[in-house]
Design an enzyme around this catalytic site. Sequence first.
Site, PDB file in Angstrom:
ATOM      1  N   HIS A  60       1.168  -1.194  -0.083  1.00  0.00           N
ATOM      2  CA  HIS A  60       0.094   0.057   0.026  1.00  0.00           C
ATOM      3  C   HIS A  60       0.937   1.237   0.123  1.00  0.00           C
ATOM      4  CE1 HIS A  60      -0.203   1.299   4.491  1.00  0.00           C
ATOM      5  NE2 HIS A  60       0.802   0.673   4.248  1.00  0.00           N
ATOM      6  N   CYS A 114       3.848   5.118   5.662  1.00  0.00           N
ATOM      7  CA  CYS A 114       3.860   3.642   6.651  1.00  0.00           C
ATOM      8  C   CYS A 114       5.277   3.163   6.484  1.00  0.00           C
ATOM      9  CB  CYS A 114       2.826   2.654   5.939  1.00  0.00           C
ATOM     10  SG  CYS A 114       2.994   1.238   6.862  1.00  0.00           S
ATOM     11  N   GLN A 132      -7.094  -3.153   9.792  1.00  0.00           N
ATOM     12  CA  GLN A 132      -8.475  -2.292  10.064  1.00  0.00           C
ATOM     13  C   GLN A 132      -9.607  -2.644   8.858  1.00  0.00           C
ATOM     14  OE1 GLN A 132      -7.770   1.958  10.489  1.00  0.00           O
ATOM     15  NE2 GLN A 132      -5.514   1.304  10.946  1.00  0.00           N
ATOM     16  N   SER A 155      -6.016   5.400   9.719  1.00  0.00           N
ATOM     17  CA  SER A 155      -4.697   5.746   9.769  1.00  0.00           C
ATOM     18  C   SER A 155      -4.092   6.826   8.579  1.00  0.00           C
ATOM     19  CB  SER A 155      -3.648   4.488   9.126  1.00  0.00           C
ATOM     20  OG  SER A 155      -3.720   3.679  10.288  1.00  0.00           O
ATOM     21  N   HIS A 158      -5.185   5.537   1.542  1.00  0.00           N
ATOM     22  CA  HIS A 158      -4.292   4.428   0.863  1.00  0.00           C
ATOM     23  C   HIS A 158      -4.725   4.105  -0.363  1.00  0.00           C
ATOM     24  CE1 HIS A 158      -3.821   2.653   5.107  1.00  0.00           C
ATOM     25  NE2 HIS A 158      -5.048   3.386   5.332  1.00  0.00           N
TER      26      HIS A 158
HETATM   27  O1  LIG Z   1       0.745  -0.061  11.198  1.00  0.00           O
HETATM   28  C1  LIG Z   1       1.727   0.273  10.371  1.00  0.00           C
HETATM   29  C2  LIG Z   1       2.616  -0.804  10.395  1.00  0.00           C
HETATM   30  C3  LIG Z   1       1.896  -1.803   9.110  1.00  0.00           C
HETATM   31  C4  LIG Z   1       2.974  -2.754   8.483  1.00  0.00           C
HETATM   32  C5  LIG Z   1       2.545  -4.205   8.428  1.00  0.00           C
HETATM   33  C6  LIG Z   1       3.617  -5.154   8.180  1.00  0.00           C
HETATM   34  C7  LIG Z   1       4.658  -4.733   7.552  1.00  0.00           C
HETATM   35  C8  LIG Z   1       5.124  -3.442   7.603  1.00  0.00           C
HETATM   36  C9  LIG Z   1       4.009  -2.434   8.087  1.00  0.00           C
HETATM   37  N1  LIG Z   1       1.975   1.635  10.186  1.00  0.00           N
HETATM   38  C10 LIG Z   1       1.074   2.538  10.430  1.00  0.00           C
HETATM   39  C11 LIG Z   1       0.287   3.015   9.324  1.00  0.00           C
HETATM   40  C12 LIG Z   1      -0.508   2.145   8.576  1.00  0.00           C
HETATM   41  N2  LIG Z   1      -1.874   2.143   8.899  1.00  0.00           N
HETATM   42  C13 LIG Z   1      -2.211   0.871   8.218  1.00  0.00           C
HETATM   43  C14 LIG Z   1      -3.562   0.424   8.078  1.00  0.00           C
HETATM   44  C15 LIG Z   1      -3.740  -0.758   7.148  1.00  0.00           C
HETATM   45  C16 LIG Z   1      -2.583  -1.394   6.601  1.00  0.00           C
HETATM   46  C17 LIG Z   1      -1.478  -0.876   6.607  1.00  0.00           C
HETATM   47  C18 LIG Z   1      -1.146   0.186   7.625  1.00  0.00           C
HETATM   48  N3  LIG Z   1      -0.060   1.074   7.873  1.00  0.00           N
HETATM   49  C19 LIG Z   1       2.008   3.721  10.982  1.00  0.00           C
HETATM   50  O2  LIG Z   1       3.172   3.828  10.585  1.00  0.00           O
HETATM   51  O3  LIG Z   1       1.350   4.523  11.555  1.00  0.00           O
END
Ligand SMILES: O=C(CCc1ccccc1)N[C@H](Cc1nc2ccccc2[nH]1)C(=O)O
Length: 164
Positions: A60, A114, A132, A155, A158
């Site tokens: 994403h 992200c 989510q 978040s 996307h």
């Molecule tokens: O939650 C994470 C890490 C996601 C991740 C999963 C697996 C491998 C690498 C990263 N980062 C959040 C931003 C964010 N919000 C999300 C909601 C849905 C999917 C991916 C997302 N990424 C943030 O940085 O605030």
Amino acid sequence: MSNWEVRISSSRGVPYYYNTETKESLWEAPAGLTQEQVAALPGAKQYLSGDRPAQVRASHLLVKHRGSRRPSSWKEQNITRSKEEAIEILKGYAHEIDGSAEKFAELATVHSDCSSHSNGGDLGFFRPGQMQKPFEDATYALKVGEISDIISTDSGVHLILRTA
Ligand SMILES: O=C(CCc1ccccc1)N[C@H](Cc1nc2ccccc2[nH]1)C(=O)O
């Protein structure tokens, strides 16, 4: 009836049974419940229904805004853009990507708010209940290789590329 409900283990990404009264957890359905009773438990429809493939993989490109649950990222300490501005920015990326998986990874690396940016936006495999809901639903609605329209979660906004 019993105080059992079906939940998802975020670490294992599989359903389990939780008794809200005794606080007991079981990997398998509690003995003594009929199939119908299990299917009627809270959470059963969402986590037990087998119509979604067990897991999917996606990348994403996230643009956060001041309403994001964590308006900060590797790129920007304090994100103040509005949601409308974030959507306009993402529309520009979508136009540049124009359906190309290579361009998607390139732009996600440079622009995504992200931490997955460091991996071309790749999130790896995930199962129902782990991401989510709007993100999960949008991913499952894509065919492998397809890129989503702009979707919104807590978040930010996307673009999603389903890769498996
Ligand atoms: O939650 C994470 C890490 C996601 C991740 C999963 C697996 C491998 C690498 C990263 N980062 C959040 C931003 C964010 N919000 C999300 C909601 C849905 C999917 C991916 C997302 N990424 C943030 O940085 O605030």
